[in-house]
Design a protein around this motif. Structure first.
Motif, mmCIF file in Angstrom:
data_model
loop_
_atom_site.group_PDB
_atom_site.id
_atom_site.type_symbol
_atom_site.label_atom_id
_atom_site.label_comp_id
_atom_site.label_asym_id
_atom_site.label_seq_id
_atom_site.Cartn_x
_atom_site.Cartn_y
_atom_site.Cartn_z
ATOM 1 N N UNK A 154 -13.335 -56.016 31.795
ATOM 2 C CA UNK A 154 -13.846 -56.761 30.650
ATOM 3 C C UNK A 154 -14.630 -55.862 29.717
ATOM 4 N N UNK A 155 -15.415 -54.966 30.281
ATOM 5 C CA UNK A 155 -16.189 -54.016 29.478
ATOM 6 C C UNK A 155 -15.272 -53.053 28.726
ATOM 7 N N UNK A 156 -14.269 -52.557 29.410
ATOM 8 C CA UNK A 156 -13.320 -51.641 28.763
ATOM 9 C C UNK A 156 -12.558 -52.370 27.662
ATOM 10 N N UNK A 157 -12.134 -53.593 27.948
ATOM 11 C CA UNK A 157 -11.444 -54.387 26.936
ATOM 12 C C UNK A 157 -12.330 -54.673 25.737
ATOM 13 N N UNK A 158 -13.602 -54.958 25.989
ATOM 14 C CA UNK A 158 -14.540 -55.220 24.896
ATOM 15 C C UNK A 158 -14.711 -53.983 24.022
ATOM 16 N N UNK A 159 -14.789 -52.835 24.653
ATOM 17 C CA UNK A 159 -14.946 -51.596 23.896
ATOM 18 C C UNK A 159 -13.726 -51.326 23.019
ATOM 19 N N UNK A 160 -12.553 -51.447 23.605
ATOM 20 C CA UNK A 160 -11.330 -51.190 22.841
ATOM 21 C C UNK A 160 -11.101 -52.249 21.768
ATOM 22 N N UNK A 161 -11.360 -53.519 22.105
ATOM 23 C CA UNK A 161 -11.195 -54.598 21.120
ATOM 24 C C UNK A 161 -12.145 -54.445 19.953
ATOM 25 N N UNK A 162 -13.366 -54.053 20.245
ATOM 26 C CA UNK A 162 -14.348 -53.838 19.197
ATOM 27 C C UNK A 162 -13.934 -52.677 18.299
ATOM 28 N N UNK A 163 -13.436 -51.627 18.887
ATOM 29 C CA UNK A 163 -12.986 -50.461 18.128
ATOM 30 C C UNK A 163 -11.852 -50.832 17.175
ATOM 31 N N UNK A 164 -10.874 -51.545 17.679
ATOM 32 C CA UNK A 164 -9.736 -51.949 16.845
ATOM 33 C C UNK A 164 -10.193 -52.898 15.738
ATOM 34 N N UNK A 165 -11.038 -53.869 16.096
ATOM 35 C CA UNK A 165 -11.538 -54.808 15.104
ATOM 36 C C UNK A 165 -12.325 -54.118 14.006
ATOM 37 N N UNK A 166 -13.183 -53.183 14.396
ATOM 38 C CA UNK A 166 -13.982 -52.455 13.399
ATOM 39 C C UNK A 166 -13.083 -51.633 12.486
ATOM 40 N N UNK A 167 -12.128 -50.943 13.075
ATOM 41 C CA UNK A 167 -11.244 -50.093 12.282
ATOM 42 C C UNK A 167 -10.478 -50.913 11.256
ATOM 43 N N UNK A 168 -9.885 -52.021 11.687
ATOM 44 C CA UNK A 168 -9.100 -52.846 10.767
ATOM 45 C C UNK A 168 -9.982 -53.521 9.727
ATOM 46 N N UNK A 169 -11.134 -53.999 10.131
ATOM 47 C CA UNK A 169 -12.031 -54.663 9.192
ATOM 48 C C UNK A 169 -12.677 -53.715 8.212
ATOM 49 N N UNK A 170 -12.976 -52.498 8.644
ATOM 50 C CA UNK A 170 -13.632 -51.521 7.772
ATOM 51 C C UNK A 170 -12.714 -51.078 6.641
ATOM 52 N N UNK A 171 -11.414 -51.271 6.801
ATOM 53 C CA UNK A 171 -10.500 -50.970 5.710
ATOM 54 C C UNK A 171 -10.753 -51.894 4.527
ATOM 55 N N UNK A 172 -11.263 -53.096 4.800
ATOM 56 C CA UNK A 172 -11.567 -54.076 3.755
ATOM 57 C C UNK A 172 -13.013 -53.928 3.295
ATOM 58 N N UNK A 173 -13.941 -53.846 4.229
ATOM 59 C CA UNK A 173 -15.355 -53.710 3.882
ATOM 60 C C UNK A 173 -16.202 -53.704 5.138
ATOM 61 N N UNK A 174 -17.474 -53.373 4.982
ATOM 62 C CA UNK A 174 -18.369 -53.253 6.131
ATOM 63 C C UNK A 174 -18.598 -54.604 6.798
#
Length: 54
Positions: free
Chosen positions: A6-26
């Motif tokens: 769950x911790x590993x999944x949270x880390x990877x999910x957060x990374x992907x979410x941040x990367x995709x969202x940061x393309x639009x804005x902070x």
């Protein structure tokens, strides 16, 4: 094992979410990072349960 995945999944999910969202804005990056964290926890724990049942 389930909590670790769950911790590993949270880390990877957060990374992907941040990367995709940061393309639009902070702010979008922060929100999608939180969504990715939740989805990653779910996916990691689900995968562990499937793997251990096999």
């Amino acid at each position: 094992m389930e909590k670790l995945m769950g911790f590993i999944g949270a880390t990877l999910g957060s990374l992907v979410g941040w990367y995709l969202g940061a393309l639009i804005g902070v702010s979008t990056g922060v929100v999608l990072s939180m969504v990715g964290t939740g989805a990653g926890i779910w996916a990691g724990r689900w995968a562990t349960r499937q793997w251990l049942e096999s």
